[in-house]
Design an enzyme around this catalytic site. Structure first.
Site, mmCIF file in Angstrom:
data_model
loop_
_atom_site.group_PDB
_atom_site.id
_atom_site.type_symbol
_atom_site.label_atom_id
_atom_site.label_comp_id
_atom_site.label_asym_id
_atom_site.label_seq_id
_atom_site.Cartn_x
_atom_site.Cartn_y
_atom_site.Cartn_z
ATOM 1 N N HIS A 109 -139.693 -81.132 100.410
ATOM 2 C CA HIS A 109 -140.798 -80.939 99.793
ATOM 3 C C HIS A 109 -141.008 -79.163 100.035
ATOM 4 O O HIS A 109 -141.415 -78.868 100.976
ATOM 5 C CB HIS A 109 -141.918 -81.578 100.459
ATOM 6 C CG HIS A 109 -143.285 -81.082 99.679
ATOM 7 N ND1 HIS A 109 -144.282 -82.187 98.774
ATOM 8 C CD2 HIS A 109 -144.027 -79.791 99.526
ATOM 9 C CE1 HIS A 109 -145.086 -81.540 98.331
ATOM 10 N NE2 HIS A 109 -145.286 -80.270 98.851
ATOM 11 N N HIS A 159 -136.744 -90.049 93.493
ATOM 12 C CA HIS A 159 -137.925 -89.626 94.422
ATOM 13 C C HIS A 159 -139.119 -90.427 93.913
ATOM 14 O O HIS A 159 -139.711 -90.330 92.946
ATOM 15 C CB HIS A 159 -138.315 -88.284 94.041
ATOM 16 C CG HIS A 159 -139.549 -87.820 94.836
ATOM 17 N ND1 HIS A 159 -139.311 -86.224 95.650
ATOM 18 C CD2 HIS A 159 -140.636 -88.112 95.281
ATOM 19 C CE1 HIS A 159 -140.305 -86.465 96.399
ATOM 20 N NE2 HIS A 159 -141.159 -87.186 96.131
ATOM 21 N N ASP A 210 -141.446 -88.904 91.274
ATOM 22 C CA ASP A 210 -142.536 -88.699 92.276
ATOM 23 C C ASP A 210 -143.735 -89.681 91.987
ATOM 24 O O ASP A 210 -144.939 -89.049 92.219
ATOM 25 C CB ASP A 210 -142.928 -87.169 92.378
ATOM 26 C CG ASP A 210 -143.629 -86.644 93.742
ATOM 27 O OD1 ASP A 210 -143.580 -87.429 94.710
ATOM 28 O OD2 ASP A 210 -144.230 -85.597 93.620
ATOM 29 N N HIS A 212 -152.299 -93.673 93.688
ATOM 30 C CA HIS A 212 -153.568 -93.863 94.554
ATOM 31 C C HIS A 212 -154.557 -94.833 93.749
ATOM 32 O O HIS A 212 -154.913 -94.467 92.841
ATOM 33 C CB HIS A 212 -154.140 -92.259 94.556
ATOM 34 C CG HIS A 212 -153.240 -91.303 95.469
ATOM 35 N ND1 HIS A 212 -153.165 -91.588 97.023
ATOM 36 C CD2 HIS A 212 -152.418 -90.415 95.291
ATOM 37 C CE1 HIS A 212 -152.349 -90.530 97.244
ATOM 38 N NE2 HIS A 212 -151.888 -90.055 96.290
ATOM 39 N N LYS A 230 -136.363 -86.755 104.650
ATOM 40 C CA LYS A 230 -137.138 -86.295 103.964
ATOM 41 C C LYS A 230 -137.863 -85.192 105.076
ATOM 42 O O LYS A 230 -138.368 -85.372 105.975
ATOM 43 C CB LYS A 230 -138.002 -87.066 103.339
ATOM 44 C CG LYS A 230 -139.501 -86.421 102.738
ATOM 45 C CD LYS A 230 -138.547 -85.673 101.405
ATOM 46 C CE LYS A 230 -139.970 -84.912 100.556
ATOM 47 N NZ LYS A 230 -140.807 -85.679 99.777
ATOM 48 N N HIS A 234 -142.494 -92.802 95.531
ATOM 49 C CA HIS A 234 -143.438 -93.329 96.513
ATOM 50 C C HIS A 234 -143.948 -94.826 95.943
ATOM 51 O O HIS A 234 -144.549 -95.077 95.017
ATOM 52 C CB HIS A 234 -144.607 -92.438 96.585
ATOM 53 C CG HIS A 234 -144.388 -91.050 96.911
ATOM 54 N ND1 HIS A 234 -144.552 -90.647 98.350
ATOM 55 C CD2 HIS A 234 -144.113 -90.201 96.162
ATOM 56 C CE1 HIS A 234 -144.231 -89.285 98.146
ATOM 57 N NE2 HIS A 234 -143.829 -89.057 96.844
ATOM 58 N N HIS A 286 -139.141 -82.233 93.202
ATOM 59 C CA HIS A 286 -140.128 -81.936 92.381
ATOM 60 C C HIS A 286 -140.406 -80.435 92.042
ATOM 61 O O HIS A 286 -141.170 -79.663 92.456
ATOM 62 C CB HIS A 286 -141.601 -82.556 92.772
ATOM 63 C CG HIS A 286 -141.899 -82.528 94.141
ATOM 64 N ND1 HIS A 286 -141.745 -81.347 94.885
ATOM 65 C CD2 HIS A 286 -141.937 -83.440 94.835
ATOM 66 C CE1 HIS A 286 -142.177 -81.596 96.212
ATOM 67 N NE2 HIS A 286 -142.176 -82.953 96.347
HETATM 68 O O1 DOR Z 1 -148.843 -85.197 94.514
HETATM 69 C C1 DOR Z 1 -148.263 -85.667 95.418
HETATM 70 N N1 DOR Z 1 -148.391 -86.837 95.858
HETATM 71 N N2 DOR Z 1 -147.230 -84.825 96.041
HETATM 72 C C2 DOR Z 1 -146.624 -85.250 97.249
HETATM 73 O O2 DOR Z 1 -145.561 -84.697 97.818
HETATM 74 C C3 DOR Z 1 -146.954 -86.653 97.957
HETATM 75 C C4 DOR Z 1 -147.456 -87.488 96.896
HETATM 76 C C5 DOR Z 1 -148.288 -88.689 97.547
HETATM 77 O O3 DOR Z 1 -147.528 -89.263 98.485
HETATM 78 O O4 DOR Z 1 -149.172 -88.853 97.369
HETATM 79 ZN ZN ZN Z 2 -143.299 -87.107 96.486
#
Ligand code: DOR
Ligand code: ZN
Length: 349
Positions: free
Chosen positions: A139, A16, A250, A254, A102, A18, A177
């Site tokens: 999710h 998992h 996960d 950012h 997903k 991103h 998660h």
């Molecule tokens: O905290 C999270 N950030 N949970 C998620 O499900 C998505 C992820 C994100 O893409 O930033």
């Molecule tokens: Zn995620």
């Protein structure tokens, strides 16, 4: 038991992850592609990855962003929405473009506005996935704003997941998660076609970490951190050796200013620290002998892919997490546990 000073495990996979896109993708990918052989790549880009041509193009961008010498396979997912067409999913799976699908309930988290409005809206797609053995990654949180944010996972299990499992008992499902005793119990007592990923943050921290001496935006993710009793149960379940739990970081980067904001984004950039955190937690539970199954064996078994040939070694040696990571063209990203000292590090040749 005598103290372990090192542990060698088959190279892990991240089930998992991103990776984002553009400059952020280029900046964060090496933190995963160095230590993991494969990862399930989440489809919640700003424009969600719903269609096969977009998924193929994104996979090409991921591969193009790989540093020289890194061998890493991005396993792609499609973003399920009310207008997903079953035949396109089956075609993508059969051609090896897609590994899974997903499901984000609409508005559950970052870039999920196009998510699924109800299970009945996507039932034909799910039926087809059950028939072809395609995994549904969920999710698992209800989005009803009247439900307390700490209760949203448990409520989802009762009102959505259990009815879905009754309706489609053979559907392969990964509850992503997981954070609660309820989810841990469900997986432990559940069938072989129901598994879960577990993040470093949810087995390492409880919700106090959101408010330790002030508001801690870098510990804010969704599902949100839970009470200690949940963290402890999760740690116990995961370190018990149950094969239906596996590694899914996960990791969700950012930009610093989007986290440290009046309305901060959810997500922890944990790729640089995840393996150290997992090792520390398994050691705390006296279960280092079960670490490799969690990081490197259970996932491949569930997804029916071979276990990796290569290995990595973790050393019982302090690792001081950087305070900040500079990403070219983006700025700063603050890693999970920035500035803290972990007791395991990855051996570099
Ligand atoms: O905290 C999270 N950030 N949970 C998620 O499900 C998505 C992820 C994100 O893409 O930033
Ligand atoms: Zn995620």
């Amino acid at each position: 038991m005598s103290e372990r000073l090192s542990i060698t495990i088959k190279k892990p996979d991240d089930w998992h992850l991103h990776l984002r896109d553009g400059e952020m993708l280029k900046g964060v990918l090496p933190y995963s592609s160095l230590d993991y052989a494969r990862a399930i790549i989440m489809p919640n880009l700003v424009k969600p990855l719903k269609r096969l041509p977009d998924i193929i193009a994104y996979q090409e961008r991921v591969l193009a962003a790989l540093p020289v010498g890194h061998r890493f396979t991005p396993l792609m997912t499609a973003y399920l929405s009310d207008d997903t067409v079953a035949s396109e999913i089956v075609e993508g799976y059969q051609h090896g473009i897609l590994k899974a699908v997903k499901l984000y309930p609409a508005h559950a988290t970052t870039n999920s506005a196009h998510g699924v409005s109800s299970i009945s809206a996507v039932l034909p797609v799910l039926e087809s996935m059950q028939k072809h053995g395609i995994a549904l990654l969920i999710h698992g949180e209800v989005t009803d704003s009247s439900v307390d944010v700490f209760e949203r996972e448990a409520r989802f299990l009762d009102t959505v997941l259990l009815p879905l499992m009754k309706l489609l008992p053979e559907l392969k499902i990964v509850l992503e998660h997981v954070t609660t005793t309820e989810a841990a119990d469900l997986i432990m007592d559940g069938p072989a076609n129901l598994a879960a990923t577990v993040t470093p943050q949810h087995i390492f921290l409880n919700r106090n970490a959101l408010f330790q001496g002030g508001l801690r935006p870098h510990n804010y993710c969704l599902p949100i951190l839970k009470k200690e009793q949940h963290r402890a149960r999760l740690m116990q379940a995961v370190t018990s050796g149950c094969q239906r739990f596996f590694l899914g970081t996960d990791s969700a980067p950012h930009e610093k200013h989007r986290k440290e904001s009046a309305c901060g984004c959810a997500g922890a950039f944990n790729a640089p620290v995840a393996l150290s955190v997992y090792a520390q937690v398994f050691e705390q539970a006296n279960a280092l002998d079960k670490l490799e199954a969690f990081t490197s064996i259970n996932g491949p078994k569930f997804y029916q892919v071979p276990v990796n040939d290569e290995s990595i070694t973790l050393l019982k040696k302090n690792y001081v997490v950087p305070n900040s990571i500079a990403i070219a063209g983006i700025g700063e990203v603050i890693p999970f546990l920035a500035g803290e000292t972990l007791s395991w590090s990855i051996k570099r040749e």
